[in-house]
Motif scaffolding. Structure first.
Motif, PDB file in Angstrom:
ATOM      1  N   MET A   1       0.831  -1.184   0.000  1.00  0.00           N
ATOM      2  CA  MET A   1       0.000   0.000   0.000  1.00  0.00           C
ATOM      3  C   MET A   1       0.876   1.248   0.000  1.00  0.00           C
ATOM      4  N   ILE A   2       0.323   2.358  -0.458  1.00  0.00           N
ATOM      5  CA  ILE A   2       1.016   3.641  -0.408  1.00  0.00           C
ATOM      6  C   ILE A   2       0.682   4.275   0.942  1.00  0.00           C
ATOM      7  N   PRO A   3       1.678   4.473   1.804  1.00  0.00           N
ATOM      8  CA  PRO A   3       1.378   5.009   3.135  1.00  0.00           C
ATOM      9  C   PRO A   3       0.915   6.453   3.070  1.00  0.00           C
ATOM     10  N   GLU A   4       0.078   6.809   4.025  1.00  0.00           N
ATOM     11  CA  GLU A   4      -0.354   8.195   4.165  1.00  0.00           C
ATOM     12  C   GLU A   4       0.849   9.068   4.475  1.00  0.00           C
ATOM     13  N   THR A   5       0.891  10.246   3.900  1.00  0.00           N
ATOM     14  CA  THR A   5       1.950  11.196   4.225  1.00  0.00           C
ATOM     15  C   THR A   5       1.972  11.465   5.719  1.00  0.00           C
ATOM     16  N   PHE A   6       3.169  11.450   6.305  1.00  0.00           N
ATOM     17  CA  PHE A   6       3.316  11.748   7.736  1.00  0.00           C
ATOM     18  C   PHE A   6       3.337  13.271   7.854  1.00  0.00           C
ATOM     19  N   HIS A   7       2.160  13.845   8.074  1.00  0.00           N
ATOM     20  CA  HIS A   7       1.966  15.277   7.878  1.00  0.00           C
ATOM     21  C   HIS A   7       2.861  16.126   8.778  1.00  0.00           C
ATOM     22  N   ILE A   8       2.972  15.778  10.054  1.00  0.00           N
ATOM     23  CA  ILE A   8       3.775  16.616  10.946  1.00  0.00           C
ATOM     24  C   ILE A   8       5.248  16.571  10.567  1.00  0.00           C
ATOM     25  N   GLU A   9       5.727  15.401  10.097  1.00  0.00           N
ATOM     26  CA  GLU A   9       7.135  15.308   9.709  1.00  0.00           C
ATOM     27  C   GLU A   9       7.410  16.132   8.458  1.00  0.00           C
ATOM     28  N   ARG A  10       6.477  16.152   7.521  1.00  0.00           N
ATOM     29  CA  ARG A  10       6.659  16.983   6.320  1.00  0.00           C
ATOM     30  C   ARG A  10       6.631  18.463   6.697  1.00  0.00           C
ATOM     31  N   PHE A  11       5.794  18.823   7.667  1.00  0.00           N
ATOM     32  CA  PHE A  11       5.755  20.212   8.136  1.00  0.00           C
ATOM     33  C   PHE A  11       7.094  20.590   8.753  1.00  0.00           C
ATOM     34  N   PHE A  12       7.611  19.722   9.644  1.00  0.00           N
ATOM     35  CA  PHE A  12       8.884  20.016  10.289  1.00  0.00           C
ATOM     36  C   PHE A  12      10.029  20.026   9.284  1.00  0.00           C
ATOM     37  N   ALA A  13       9.942  19.184   8.262  1.00  0.00           N
ATOM     38  CA  ALA A  13      11.008  19.173   7.254  1.00  0.00           C
ATOM     39  C   ALA A  13      11.163  20.531   6.594  1.00  0.00           C
ATOM     40  N   GLY A  14      10.051  21.230   6.479  1.00  0.00           N
ATOM     41  CA  GLY A  14      10.105  22.529   5.838  1.00  0.00           C
ATOM     42  C   GLY A  14      10.497  23.671   6.753  1.00  0.00           C
ATOM     43  N   TYR A  15      10.286  23.511   8.076  1.00  0.00           N
ATOM     44  CA  TYR A  15      10.447  24.660   8.962  1.00  0.00           C
ATOM     45  C   TYR A  15      11.338  24.432  10.189  1.00  0.00           C
ATOM     46  N   GLU A  16      11.520  23.195  10.614  1.00  0.00           N
ATOM     47  CA  GLU A  16      12.136  22.963  11.919  1.00  0.00           C
ATOM     48  C   GLU A  16      13.536  23.542  12.045  1.00  0.00           C
ATOM     49  N   PHE A  17      14.326  23.445  10.987  1.00  0.00           N
ATOM     50  CA  PHE A  17      15.721  23.864  11.090  1.00  0.00           C
ATOM     51  C   PHE A  17      16.011  25.175  10.365  1.00  0.00           C
ATOM     52  N   SER A  18      14.948  25.877   9.956  1.00  0.00           N
ATOM     53  CA  SER A  18      15.147  27.151   9.283  1.00  0.00           C
ATOM     54  C   SER A  18      14.462  28.314   9.977  1.00  0.00           C
ATOM     55  N   THR A  19      13.460  28.039  10.795  1.00  0.00           N
ATOM     56  CA  THR A  19      12.747  29.119  11.480  1.00  0.00           C
ATOM     57  C   THR A  19      13.590  29.667  12.632  1.00  0.00           C
ATOM     58  N   PRO A  20      13.548  30.963  12.883  1.00  0.00           N
ATOM     59  CA  PRO A  20      14.378  31.526  13.958  1.00  0.00           C
ATOM     60  C   PRO A  20      13.895  31.175  15.357  1.00  0.00           C
ATOM     61  N   HIS A  21      12.603  30.936  15.519  1.00  0.00           N
ATOM     62  CA  HIS A  21      12.068  30.629  16.850  1.00  0.00           C
ATOM     63  C   HIS A  21      11.129  29.437  16.746  1.00  0.00           C
ATOM     64  N   LEU A  22      11.527  28.313  17.316  1.00  0.00           N
ATOM     65  CA  LEU A  22      10.746  27.089  17.244  1.00  0.00           C
ATOM     66  C   LEU A  22       9.913  26.939  18.518  1.00  0.00           C
ATOM     67  N   LEU A  23       8.602  27.045  18.398  1.00  0.00           N
ATOM     68  CA  LEU A  23       7.703  26.974  19.549  1.00  0.00           C
ATOM     69  C   LEU A  23       6.892  25.680  19.556  1.00  0.00           C
ATOM     70  N   ALA A  24       7.201  24.756  18.670  1.00  0.00           N
ATOM     71  CA  ALA A  24       6.386  23.549  18.514  1.00  0.00           C
ATOM     72  C   ALA A  24       7.109  22.281  18.945  1.00  0.00           C
ATOM     73  N   VAL A  25       8.108  22.409  19.811  1.00  0.00           N
ATOM     74  CA  VAL A  25       8.846  21.217  20.225  1.00  0.00           C
ATOM     75  C   VAL A  25       7.983  20.339  21.123  1.00  0.00           C
ATOM     76  N   SER A  26       8.265  19.041  21.105  1.00  0.00           N
ATOM     77  CA  SER A  26       7.479  18.087  21.892  1.00  0.00           C
ATOM     78  C   SER A  26       8.327  17.373  22.936  1.00  0.00           C
ATOM     79  N   ASP A  27       9.546  17.856  23.160  1.00  0.00           N
ATOM     80  CA  ASP A  27      10.466  17.172  24.065  1.00  0.00           C
ATOM     81  C   ASP A  27      11.074  18.161  25.047  1.00  0.00           C
ATOM     82  N   CYS A  28      11.693  17.615  26.088  1.00  0.00           N
ATOM     83  CA  CYS A  28      12.444  18.465  27.003  1.00  0.00           C
ATOM     84  C   CYS A  28      13.652  19.053  26.292  1.00  0.00           C
ATOM     85  N   GLU A  29      14.234  20.102  26.866  1.00  0.00           N
ATOM     86  CA  GLU A  29      15.364  20.748  26.211  1.00  0.00           C
ATOM     87  C   GLU A  29      16.519  19.760  26.041  1.00  0.00           C
ATOM     88  N   SER A  30      17.031  19.682  24.832  1.00  0.00           N
ATOM     89  CA  SER A  30      18.109  18.742  24.533  1.00  0.00           C
ATOM     90  C   SER A  30      19.436  19.239  25.087  1.00  0.00           C
TER      91      SER A  30
END
Length: 249
Positions: free
Chosen positions: A1-30
């Protein structure tokens, strides 16, 4: 089967490492590697001696002993190490489910918890929560009513992502009892176990309440170490662990 797009991962792929302020983290501070090694005397010297050959397919013994030590009554032989928590979700779903089976998944949820059962060919029914009086609730009567003769898997997540809800011990014990009485595999995503406001708020792992249930653990959330890409499945059900290990192979 063709898997459903993993929507949150595609969103983060576009913004997680380029945005100046990341407010959508789901983990404790690394932390940095140096910060991690500072926590244990002699850790730097020990790291120099780590052998980078193949390890046992179930994971290194020392690592499994460390994981088992976090849960009362758990043995290293009850732990199966994976490359990140999402691999646990995939292997568990494919070990338990087949086309024509039925799975019930607590929702809203981390998408993989519903996508992996669907990828295994199962019909996925969402057990939806409702926001009431400023808090989220899931009705256990609705969960019981959703179980069919072809139901093979129930998936819950506590502490819950994204609402922060946590079942009471009595509620969790009821879910365990329902699955046991109906012959349904219970899988609990415990990724956020350890993030409670106080130690006394922490539920026992489901593996402390059941010899058949399975739990997901990982380093990404409570430990703030997502870059290590390390997760594990724990269960006292040897047959289940064997089936998952074969899928993982």
């Amino acid at each position: 089967m063709i898997p459903e797009t993993f929507h949150i991962e595609r969103f983060f792929a576009g913004y997680e490492f380029s945005t100046p302020h990341l407010l959508a983290v789901s983990d404790c501070e690394s932390m940095r590697v140096g910060d991690l090694l500072d926590l244990e005397p002699g850790a730097r010297e020990a790291l120099d001696e780590v052998w980078l050959g193949y390890t046992p397919s179930e994971g290194g013994r020392e690592l499994r002993e460390a994981v088992a030590a976090t849960v009362e009554g758990l043995s290293p032989d009850h732990v199966l190490i994976h490359a990140a928590g999402v691999e646990v979700i995939f292997t568990l779903a494919h070990a338990v489910l087949a086309p024509g089976d039925h799975a019930v998944v607590q929702a809203p949820c981390y998408q993989a918890l519903r996508s992996a059962p669907a990828m295994a060919g199962a019909e996925v029914e969402l057990w939806m929560g409702r926001a009431r009086g400023g808090a989220w609730r899931w009705e256990l009567d609705e969960l019981e009513a959703a179980i069919r003769p072809e139901t093979r898997l129930i998936v819950i997540n506590t502490p819950h992502n994204p609402t922060g809800h946590q079942f009471t011990r009595e509620e969790l014990e009821r879910v365990v009892a329902v699955c046991a009485s109906r012959g349904v595999q219970l899988f609990v995503d415990e990724a956020y176990r350890g993030t409670e406001h106080a130690p006394e708020d922490r539920l026992p792992s489901v593996t402390e309440l059941s010899d058949d249930a399975a739990a997901l653990g990982l380093l990404s959330k409570a430990y703030g170490l997502p870059g290590l890409r390390l997760g594990w499945l724990s269960s006292k059900n040897d047959d289940l662990l064997d089936r998952v290990a074969r899928v993982k192979d």
